[in-house]
Design a protein around this motif. Structure first.
Motif, PDB file in Angstrom:
ATOM      1  N   GLN A 157      -2.047  14.674  -0.616  1.00 59.42           N
ATOM      2  CA  GLN A 157      -0.976  13.797  -1.090  1.00 59.42           C
ATOM      3  C   GLN A 157      -1.536  12.740  -2.038  1.00 59.42           C
ATOM      4  OE1 GLN A 157       2.249  14.001  -0.865  1.00 59.42           O
ATOM      5  NE2 GLN A 157       2.706  12.030  -1.839  1.00 59.42           N
ATOM      6  N   LEU A 158      -2.722  12.218  -1.707  1.00 59.10           N
ATOM      7  CA  LEU A 158      -3.353  11.224  -2.578  1.00 59.10           C
ATOM      8  C   LEU A 158      -3.606  11.804  -3.965  1.00 59.10           C
ATOM      9  CD1 LEU A 158      -4.776   8.277  -2.384  1.00 59.10           C
ATOM     10  CD2 LEU A 158      -6.879   9.610  -2.437  1.00 59.10           C
ATOM     11  N   GLU A 159      -4.187  13.009  -4.021  1.00 59.03           N
ATOM     12  CA  GLU A 159      -4.500  13.614  -5.320  1.00 59.03           C
ATOM     13  C   GLU A 159      -3.222  13.941  -6.094  1.00 59.03           C
ATOM     14  OE1 GLU A 159      -7.530  13.719  -6.574  1.00 59.03           O
ATOM     15  OE2 GLU A 159      -8.297  12.853  -4.707  1.00 59.03           O
ATOM     16  N   HIS A 160      -2.185  14.371  -5.377  1.00 58.01           N
ATOM     17  CA  HIS A 160      -0.879  14.648  -6.014  1.00 58.01           C
ATOM     18  C   HIS A 160      -0.342  13.382  -6.687  1.00 58.01           C
ATOM     19  CE1 HIS A 160       3.340  15.780  -6.478  1.00 58.01           C
ATOM     20  NE2 HIS A 160       3.685  14.784  -5.679  1.00 58.01           N
ATOM     21  N   GLY A 217     -10.526   3.820  -0.535  1.00 52.99           N
ATOM     22  CA  GLY A 217      -9.565   3.098   0.300  1.00 52.99           C
ATOM     23  C   GLY A 217      -8.926   3.987   1.341  1.00 52.99           C
ATOM     24  N   LEU A 218      -8.610   5.245   0.967  1.00 52.85           N
ATOM     25  CA  LEU A 218      -8.007   6.167   1.933  1.00 52.85           C
ATOM     26  C   LEU A 218      -8.993   6.463   3.065  1.00 52.85           C
ATOM     27  CD1 LEU A 218      -5.683   7.996   2.816  1.00 52.85           C
ATOM     28  CD2 LEU A 218      -6.701   9.814   1.424  1.00 52.85           C
ATOM     29  N   ALA A 219     -10.266   6.684   2.722  1.00 51.64           N
ATOM     30  CA  ALA A 219     -11.264   6.953   3.759  1.00 51.64           C
ATOM     31  C   ALA A 219     -11.342   5.788   4.736  1.00 51.64           C
ATOM     32  CB  ALA A 219     -12.620   7.208   3.103  1.00 51.64           C
ATOM     33  N   GLN A 220     -11.266   4.574   4.206  1.00 52.35           N
ATOM     34  CA  GLN A 220     -11.343   3.393   5.062  1.00 52.35           C
ATOM     35  C   GLN A 220     -10.099   3.281   5.935  1.00 52.35           C
ATOM     36  OE1 GLN A 220     -12.235  -0.093   2.789  1.00 52.35           O
ATOM     37  NE2 GLN A 220     -12.685  -1.348   4.576  1.00 52.35           N
ATOM     38  N   ARG A 221      -8.922   3.542   5.369  1.00 48.85           N
ATOM     39  CA  ARG A 221      -7.672   3.499   6.148  1.00 48.85           C
ATOM     40  C   ARG A 221      -7.717   4.503   7.309  1.00 48.85           C
ATOM     41  NH1 ARG A 221      -4.220  -0.876   5.555  1.00 48.85           N
ATOM     42  NH2 ARG A 221      -3.388  -1.080   3.446  1.00 48.85           N
ATOM     43  N   LEU A 222      -8.152   5.732   7.014  1.00 48.03           N
ATOM     44  CA  LEU A 222      -8.153   6.761   8.053  1.00 48.03           C
ATOM     45  C   LEU A 222      -9.193   6.467   9.124  1.00 48.03           C
ATOM     46  CD1 LEU A 222      -7.631   9.991   5.907  1.00 48.03           C
ATOM     47  CD2 LEU A 222      -5.939   8.737   7.255  1.00 48.03           C
ATOM     48  N   MET A 244      -9.112   3.881 -10.791  1.00 47.30           N
ATOM     49  CA  MET A 244      -8.050   4.004  -9.791  1.00 47.30           C
ATOM     50  C   MET A 244      -8.397   5.101  -8.791  1.00 47.30           C
ATOM     51  SD  MET A 244      -4.044   5.093 -10.256  1.00 47.30           S
ATOM     52  CE  MET A 244      -4.497   6.733 -10.832  1.00 47.30           C
ATOM     53  N   ARG A 245      -8.866   6.254  -9.286  1.00 44.25           N
ATOM     54  CA  ARG A 245      -9.222   7.351  -8.382  1.00 44.25           C
ATOM     55  C   ARG A 245     -10.366   6.929  -7.450  1.00 44.25           C
ATOM     56  NH1 ARG A 245      -7.113  12.403  -9.485  1.00 44.25           N
ATOM     57  NH2 ARG A 245      -5.859  12.516 -11.392  1.00 44.25           N
TER      58      ARG A 245
END
Length: 902
Positions: free
Chosen positions: A349-352, A327-332, A320-321
């Protein structure tokens, strides 16, 4: 498995049950609840009351072939201090040795039945497998049943009663086959040993009386215990007439019919005293009911937390991590950061969220949902941007479960998953309704056909339906019944009960007073209303198990579904230990997809997820109220609100979606006045201003309540979610504790105590009307996408909208008028130019062939296929000659001619 066996410290022990049962004298072991569909008329809640009124310490339900109500019955009885005994009246194929049954239910004429009771956990597991097999393992067209060999295989832990008049031994005796009866009894004894009881019933039925001497002789000859039972289908003798009508509804018969199934007035829920008196000559048969109750020490229980299926990776949390960070890198990279936010903000926020999800042991859930959504998108199946509070999760956004940036729109993860209140996450996913079944098939293939099922739902006899059914079996003229039904208000969202309709409609009361037939119809209807009429499949729900589902929950077969179905409904599948996934069909996604397909045909590529939020023509169209066909915004009331609100940014649309519903509507005048500068919003505190800035100072969202508590009083967002819930429930003790916490936290932040008290009261007032911003934002996004398409590509948008509503002549007429208003020409159907669906040529909409009455898709597609393969049609005779008459019949051709396709 559902629950655990054995004693629980919070419940009565088996020894105590034995003492209580013995003192009661008689225990009901053959009760049919309302889950014996169109046969039992006793609702579980009513059975609880009857046991309490009659001080019965235990009760068994034995519904027909199913365990639909097992967990509900178990929980409600246990809470009332009554020992629940779970059983089933199971149809068994003895190979015809039992002889023909004279009074079996419709569809079960070929099979005798036994009553089986779960003695322990093994017995309940066997009962689940037997009931599941009765539905799943029979040939199409045959009634639910099991073979004697399967019964033998799963007999451990089951107490068997010989079945009464519907049992194999009784039927052999009634058919004057004593040797066959003895052979059947011997076989049952071999299977169940000392767990077999010879069942005696005395309802004044001829077959019972004919079989009883032979049953007693067999019991004594084979050293088997007798047991007295009362097959209770209804509450009291006066309910017999209504129940008889119910039996007729089930059989498709009429009350006056002579050759049909009949019970007797004695099939009511008798008291212990009545049963003891009825069997005063056989006291041991009464005593054995208490012995059986004491032997049944097991009941299914709800589980504290459902068991998630495993996602097929060695380490779910690590996977999941990995997926979320990538996925976050791709979104940004594609969308960039929200104004005022940095990449570090997103990563933090993602890590939280990842830490919370892992600590709550939910990585597998996120991976499973992300997997079937990614697969759907890879197959070109439209998926919604999200719905509900799940849109507040950055992890969900990174995994492409949702398509809204939570930081951009101020959405909160803790509104979805609160570490301070452990509960299952619940993503509701919208799919294109035409292709949703493909996703079902994918999930079934991935996790195993025996580990995936849809969820059952039960249709009820509601006010109008029960009048029509009862009117038919009483042979009341259709016209009279129809006129009475029309006097009952039809409100599917909040159904009116028959007693309410009678009270509120003078004409119904007059008809009842003037006509005895009507009075009888209404009296029976009131008694039967609310009973379950049929079982079917929930449109959206799916469960995925970590093992074969029949080990956890009983299963059912809906003839209209290719997938197994749970026997427990939506309310009880999660308490039974299964995780529910909602696969919702949203027509609007299909409209968007079809509009994009039509645009692609003329070389215009539109990707809905990349439609810009800044588009003046779209907001100008919305501000004019030109919203016919626009998701969420097309009702007259919403069009009026659009004209008054004059939305100019996407945040306005989020607010409008949230406001336009009962409750929040009360805030609309204040919102409009503040938005347009006609009224100054009340400034509660400087710290709160940024929280309510995009709603012009008005508290609209539940998330704002949480953020106010966070910034003003130092709440964590998890704590703030608990405050939001407390304000919604208005529990006094909880509210007092929250007030003290809110005020003390605000004072610590430099707010005066009196001001903090005032703010708490004001926030509490708004919280009652607050709406979930995450859900509102997700649906505002779908609404905006449809509005953008209409504003920028109205021809394709309207053609797609008409295709999705081609069976609705009112909607087609509305869309046609809208096209004319916009100056778009809608061409009549043309055999040489029209498609199966509505198409676009040179800026014109061509009417769909499948939309012509009584033509249909198959016929329309055959016309199009022949045209594409063999060239244009010369005339109607040429069309008729070229088409397969199985696809295009005479009626279709006549309607094509009337529609002027040439």
């Amino acid at each position: 498995m559902t629950g655990q066996g054995g004693e629980h410290p919070d419940e009565t022990s088996p020894a105590a049950h034995l003492a209580a049962a013995a003192s009661a004298g008689f225990i009901h072991l053959r009760v049919h609840s309302a889950y014996s569909l169109l046969e039992g008329a006793l609702k579980p809640a009513r059975l609880v009351k009857l046991c309490q009124q009659q001080e019965m310490p235990a009760l068994a339900i034995v519904d027909r072939n199913n365990l639909f109500g097992a967990l509900e019955f178990s929980e409600s009885m246990a809470k009332a201090g009554v020992q629940p005994i779970i059983g089933c009246t199971l149809a068994v194929d003895f190979g015809g040795r039992e002889g023909p049954g004279q009074n079996r239910p419709r569809g079960l004429e070929g099979y005798a039945s036994l009553a089986l009771l779960a003695q322990n956990a093994a017995g309940y597991a066997g009962l689940m497998k037997l009931s599941s097999a009765a539905f799943l393992d029979v040939e199409p067209g045959l009634a639910p049943h099991v073979g004697i060999d399967l019964l033998r295989e799963h007999s451990e832990g089951l107490i068997a009663l010989t079945g009464g008049p519907e049992g194999p031994v009784n039927e052999a005796l009634v058919n004057k086959q004593p040797d066959q009866a003895a052979a059947l009894m011997s076989e049952l004894k071999l299977i169940f040993g000392d767990r077999l009881y010879v069942e005696l019933q005395r309802h004044g039925v001829e077959d019972e009386q004919a079989a009883e001497p032979g049953l007693i002789d067999l019991a004594y000859d084979m050293d088997l215990p007798l047991v007295a039972t009362n097959q209770a289908y209804f509450e009291q003798a006066s309910d017999y007439e209504a129940h008889d009508a119910l039996i007729c509804i089930a059989q498709g018969a009429v009350v006056a019919q002579s050759e049909r199934r009949r019970l007797s007035e004695q099939h009511y829920f008798k008291s212990a005293e009545e049963m003891t008196a009825l069997f005063s000559d056989l006291p041991e048969a009464i005593a054995n009911t208490t012995e059986i109750a004491a032997r049944c020490s097991f009941r299914p229980r709800v589980v504290e937390r459902p068991t998630l299926p495993r996602f097929d990776v060695p380490d779910e949390a690590a996977e999941m991590r990995r997926q979320a960070r990538a996925g976050l890198a791709q979104r940004l990279e594609v969308h960039g950061c929200a104004e005022g936010k940095t990449e570090e903000d997103y990563q933090a926020q993602l890590e939280h969220e990842l830490d919370i999800i892992e600590n709550m042991d939910f990585p597998g859930y996120f991976l499973i949902v992300a997997d079937f959504i990614k697969w759907s998108k890879e197959q070109g199946i439209p998926v919604g941007p999200g719905r509900g509070s799940g849109a507040g999760s950055v992890v969900a956004w990174a995994l492409t479960i949702t398509d809204l940036d939570p930081l951009r729109f101020g959405l909160l993860f803790e509104r979805f998953l609160n570490p301070e209140r452990v509960s299952m996450p619940d993503f509701d996913i919208d799919f294109c309704q035409e292709r949703r079944d493909e996703v079902f098939v994918y999930v079934q293939e991935k996790y195993g056909h025996d580990q995936v099922a849809q969820i059952i739902t039960f249709g009820k006899l509601q006010a109008r339906a029960v009048l029509r059914d009862v009117g038919r079996v009483l042979q009341i003229p259709y016209g009279k019944v129809d006129s009475l039904c029309k006097m009952v208000p039809n409100n599917p969202a909040n159904p009116v009960t028959l007693p309410q309709a009678i009270e509120g409609e003078p004409r119904l009361r007059e008809a009842r007073a003037e006509d005895e037939t009507v009075a009888r119809l209404l009296e029976i209807g009131v008694k039967l209303e609310g009973l379950y009429r049929h079982a079917s499949t929930h449109a959206a729900g799916l469960v995925i198990g970590d093992r074969p589902l029949a080990e956890t929950i009983p299963l059912y077969r809906d003839p209209r579904s290719s997938m197994p179905v749970t026997q427990f409904n939506m309310k009880w599948v999660e308490p039974a230990g299964l995780v529910k996934f909602d696969f919702l069909g949203l027509k609007t996604l299909t409209v968007i997809d079809k509009a994009c397909q039509l645009l692609r045909l003329r070389g215009v590529e539109v990707e809905p997820a990349r439609i810009p939020f800044v588009d003046p023509p779209t907001y100008e169209m919305l501000a004019r109220g030109d919203t016919v066909g626009v998701f969420q915004f097309e009702s007259a009331g919403m069009r009026d609100l659009m004209r008054k609100a004059v939305p100019t940014v996407f945040e306005d649309l989020i607010a409008i979606v949230a406001l336009f519903r009962p409750g929040p509507m009360e805030n609309i005048p204040k919102y409009l006045a503040c938005k347009h500068g006609q009224e100054q919003p009340e400034e509660l505190h400087e710290m709160i201003k940024p929280v309510v800035a995009d709603t012009y100072g008005v508290i609209i969202y539940q998330e704002q309540v949480m953020q106010i508590a966070q910034v003003l009083s130092g709440y964590s967002l998890g704590e703030a979610d608990l405050l939001r819930r407390a304000m919604g429930k208005k529990i006094k003790s909880e509210m007092e504790a929250q007030r003290a916490r809110f005020v003390s936290g605000a004072v610590a932040n430099g707010v005066k105590s009196a001001r903090a008290e005032y703010i708490f009261d004001l926030v509490d007032k708004f919280a009652g009307y607050g709406f979930n911003k995450s859900h509102s934002a997700a649906y505002a996004l779908v609404a905006y996408q449809t509005a953008w398409l209409k504003a920028n590509h109205p021809v394709e948008f309207l053609a797609a909208s008409m295709t999705l509503d081609m069976a609705n002549t009112d909607k087609l007429s509305m869309f046609r008028q809208e096209a004319e208003r916009l100056g778009i020409e809608v061409m009549p159907p043309d055999a040489n130019r029209s498609g199966t669906e509505f198409t676009v040529h040179e800026g014109k909409i061509f009417y769909a062939l499948a939309a012509i009455r009584n033509v249909g898709r198959a016929a329309a597609q055959s016309i199009v296929d022949s045209r594409e393969n063999k060239g244009l049609y010369k005339d109607l005779p040429d069309l008729a000659a070229r088409l397969n008459p199985r696809h295009v019949n005479k009626r279709s051709l006549e309607n094509l001619a009337r529609a002027g396709v040439f």
